[in-house]
Scaffold this active site. Sequence first.
Site, short mmCIF file in Angstrom:
data_model
loop_
_atom_site.label_atom_id
_atom_site.label_comp_id
_atom_site.label_asym_id
_atom_site.label_seq_id
_atom_site.Cartn_x
_atom_site.Cartn_y
_atom_site.Cartn_z
N TYR A 177 36.00 31.90 37.41
CA TYR A 177 36.61 33.11 37.61
C TYR A 177 35.45 34.16 37.70
CZ TYR A 177 37.85 37.68 35.40
OH TYR A 177 37.82 39.04 35.21
N LYS A 182 34.74 36.75 40.85
CA LYS A 182 34.56 38.33 40.62
C LYS A 182 33.05 38.75 41.15
CE LYS A 182 36.94 40.86 39.10
NZ LYS A 182 38.14 42.02 39.77
N THR A 185 34.14 43.04 36.11
CA THR A 185 33.80 42.65 34.68
C THR A 185 32.51 42.38 34.37
OG1 THR A 185 34.33 40.51 33.34
CG2 THR A 185 34.53 40.27 35.69
N ASP A 186 32.18 42.40 33.21
CA ASP A 186 30.83 42.10 32.72
C ASP A 186 30.59 40.56 32.72
OD1 ASP A 186 32.52 41.09 30.79
OD2 ASP A 186 31.54 42.06 28.91
N GLU A 187 31.63 39.83 32.89
CA GLU A 187 31.33 38.42 32.74
C GLU A 187 30.54 37.99 34.26
OE1 GLU A 187 34.73 35.95 31.53
OE2 GLU A 187 35.61 37.58 30.77
P1 NAD Z 1 46.31 40.53 34.84
O1 NAD Z 1 46.16 39.11 35.10
O2 NAD Z 1 46.90 40.98 33.44
O3 NAD Z 1 46.71 41.42 36.02
C1 NAD Z 1 46.35 41.04 37.41
C2 NAD Z 1 47.64 41.57 38.44
O4 NAD Z 1 47.19 41.14 39.62
C3 NAD Z 1 48.74 40.97 38.09
O5 NAD Z 1 49.92 41.73 37.81
C4 NAD Z 1 49.07 39.91 39.34
O6 NAD Z 1 50.52 39.88 39.66
C5 NAD Z 1 48.27 40.69 40.39
N1 NAD Z 1 48.03 40.00 41.45
C6 NAD Z 1 47.26 38.76 41.27
N2 NAD Z 1 47.11 38.40 42.76
C7 NAD Z 1 47.39 39.19 43.45
C8 NAD Z 1 47.37 39.45 44.65
N3 NAD Z 1 46.82 38.45 45.76
N4 NAD Z 1 47.60 40.54 45.38
C9 NAD Z 1 48.38 41.40 44.65
N5 NAD Z 1 48.50 41.35 43.34
C10 NAD Z 1 47.91 40.18 42.78
O7 NAD Z 1 44.85 41.17 34.91
P2 NAD Z 1 44.10 42.23 33.96
O8 NAD Z 1 43.53 41.56 32.63
O9 NAD Z 1 45.20 43.59 33.97
O10 NAD Z 1 42.89 42.67 34.91
C11 NAD Z 1 42.73 43.58 36.12
C12 NAD Z 1 41.51 43.71 36.85
O11 NAD Z 1 40.26 43.98 35.75
C13 NAD Z 1 40.93 42.37 37.31
O12 NAD Z 1 40.17 42.56 38.45
C14 NAD Z 1 39.87 41.67 36.05
O13 NAD Z 1 38.95 40.99 36.68
C15 NAD Z 1 39.27 43.22 35.64
N6 NAD Z 1 38.74 43.07 34.24
C16 NAD Z 1 39.77 42.59 33.31
C17 NAD Z 1 39.35 42.57 31.98
C18 NAD Z 1 40.09 42.18 30.83
O14 NAD Z 1 39.46 42.12 29.67
N7 NAD Z 1 41.29 41.61 31.03
C19 NAD Z 1 38.07 43.01 31.72
C20 NAD Z 1 37.02 43.58 32.78
C21 NAD Z 1 37.64 43.44 34.03
P1 TYD Z 2 39.79 35.45 26.52
O1 TYD Z 2 40.69 36.44 25.89
O2 TYD Z 2 40.42 34.29 27.44
O3 TYD Z 2 38.69 36.29 27.59
P2 TYD Z 2 37.22 35.94 28.23
O4 TYD Z 2 37.08 34.27 28.49
O5 TYD Z 2 37.41 36.58 29.46
O6 TYD Z 2 36.53 36.57 27.47
O7 TYD Z 2 39.01 34.76 25.26
C1 TYD Z 2 38.16 35.62 24.63
C2 TYD Z 2 37.16 34.82 23.73
O8 TYD Z 2 38.18 34.01 22.71
C3 TYD Z 2 36.63 33.82 24.51
O9 TYD Z 2 35.25 33.47 24.06
C4 TYD Z 2 37.63 32.29 24.28
C5 TYD Z 2 38.05 32.86 22.93
N1 TYD Z 2 39.30 31.83 22.85
C6 TYD Z 2 39.63 31.17 21.79
O10 TYD Z 2 38.84 31.05 20.87
N2 TYD Z 2 40.88 30.56 21.86
C7 TYD Z 2 41.84 30.93 22.63
O11 TYD Z 2 43.16 30.33 22.60
C8 TYD Z 2 41.61 31.95 23.84
C9 TYD Z 2 42.66 32.24 24.74
C10 TYD Z 2 40.47 32.40 23.68
#
Ligand code: NAD
Ligand code: TYD
Length: 356
Positions: free
Chosen positions: A158, A162, A132-134
Amino acid sequence: MILVTGGAGFIGSNFVLDWLAGGDEPVVNLDKLTYAGNLANLASVQGDVRHTFVQGDIGDSALIDRLLAEHRPRAIVNFAAESHVDRSIHGAEDFIATNIVGTFRLLEAARGHWSQLPADDKAAFRFLHVSTDEVYGTLAPDAPAFTEEHVYEPNSPYSASKAASDHLVRAWRHTHGLPVLTTNCSNNYGPYHFPEKLIPLMIVNALAGKPLPIYGDGQQVRDWLYVTDHCSAIRRVLEAGRLGETYNIGGWNEKTNLAIVHTICDLLDELQPRADGQSYRTQITHVQDRPGHDRRYAIDARKIERELGWRPAETFDTGIRKTVGWYLANAGWVQNVQSGAYRDWVATQYGVGQGA
Ligand code: NAD
Ligand code: TYD
């Protein structure tokens, strides 16, 4: 074949569906099925012989060893993680266990497998870590976007977990020679997004007539990417990324949270107007800010474009319209994910009366 971890989650399931739609190479999909994992996301490939689902933990070394020996994947794509910042603030234990210890165990299993492969298979093997970019921390309003050279300054449990996993992946390359690739992507949105994250939560709450809770002033900025664009970037990095490199992936779509919520309300006003004729915007409420809330993320995605020719296919306007349309058309999926665990979380986070 490839081994995907976390392939029942939001991005992982989109990746598996896209992968199988685009070719015939089989996927073994390992997922623990935490609250965020949902087999309903994979309903369209149920019974497809190219898809093997295994419920299990990336931290279970014996299981991973067995899967690698049995299926001999040419690559591992690691999506598995605890991914929600707010949950990591309430309790970080699972984040440490999966994102750090789990990634370590997966790397070790991959190393054991890779080191015994015949020379050609060894040269072709890849471990792609999805991050992630975070990990870069927060940006001032006028600061340049994150490049791959930006210092790691994670601020939430989080993002710290990561960042730790990214460092492990890097070290397994430098010390052990494991052929790794790392991608650092901005915020994703699209189908199958669990409604604890901003965009799906706002759509689901709006339709249910519930408050739309904006943290603080709502002026925090995120850089949004439609999920299938993230999937195409990962496929491209897997195919042609230089070993040991990291690639930042983003959509060139910086938006404030308030602007995102206004856009969602306006689309819903157009596509499914409220019975009373009022705008969904009237449901917006400002709630207490997230502790340590990062103010701005922005990705400089020039490296992946320059080296690998990747660019997003969707603009924010096209992507958000598709997303809102998908949630309107898939009310059954929403009902299915609103399990007891999800309702408990919403009650903890927003207090009784605000949530689902
Ligand atoms: P998500 O929470 O929707 O899905 C995570 C999945 O991993 C779930 O299906 C969960 O059951 C599985 N999981 C959790 N712990 C596990 C373990 N110990 N063993 C096997 N499976 C396990 O997350 P997402 O949003 O799909 O993100 C996927 C990846 O992408 C993550 O690594 C996250 O850090 C990264 N990412 C997400 C975003 C975003 O905006 N959602 C952006 C950048 C990077
Ligand atoms: P989120 O979807 O949790 O992603 P991340 O924190 O990983 O960027 O949140 C996106 C942005 O929205 C973040 O600045 C937090 C804000 N947010 C709210 O303002 N209200 C909410 O209920 C949630 C879940 C997020």
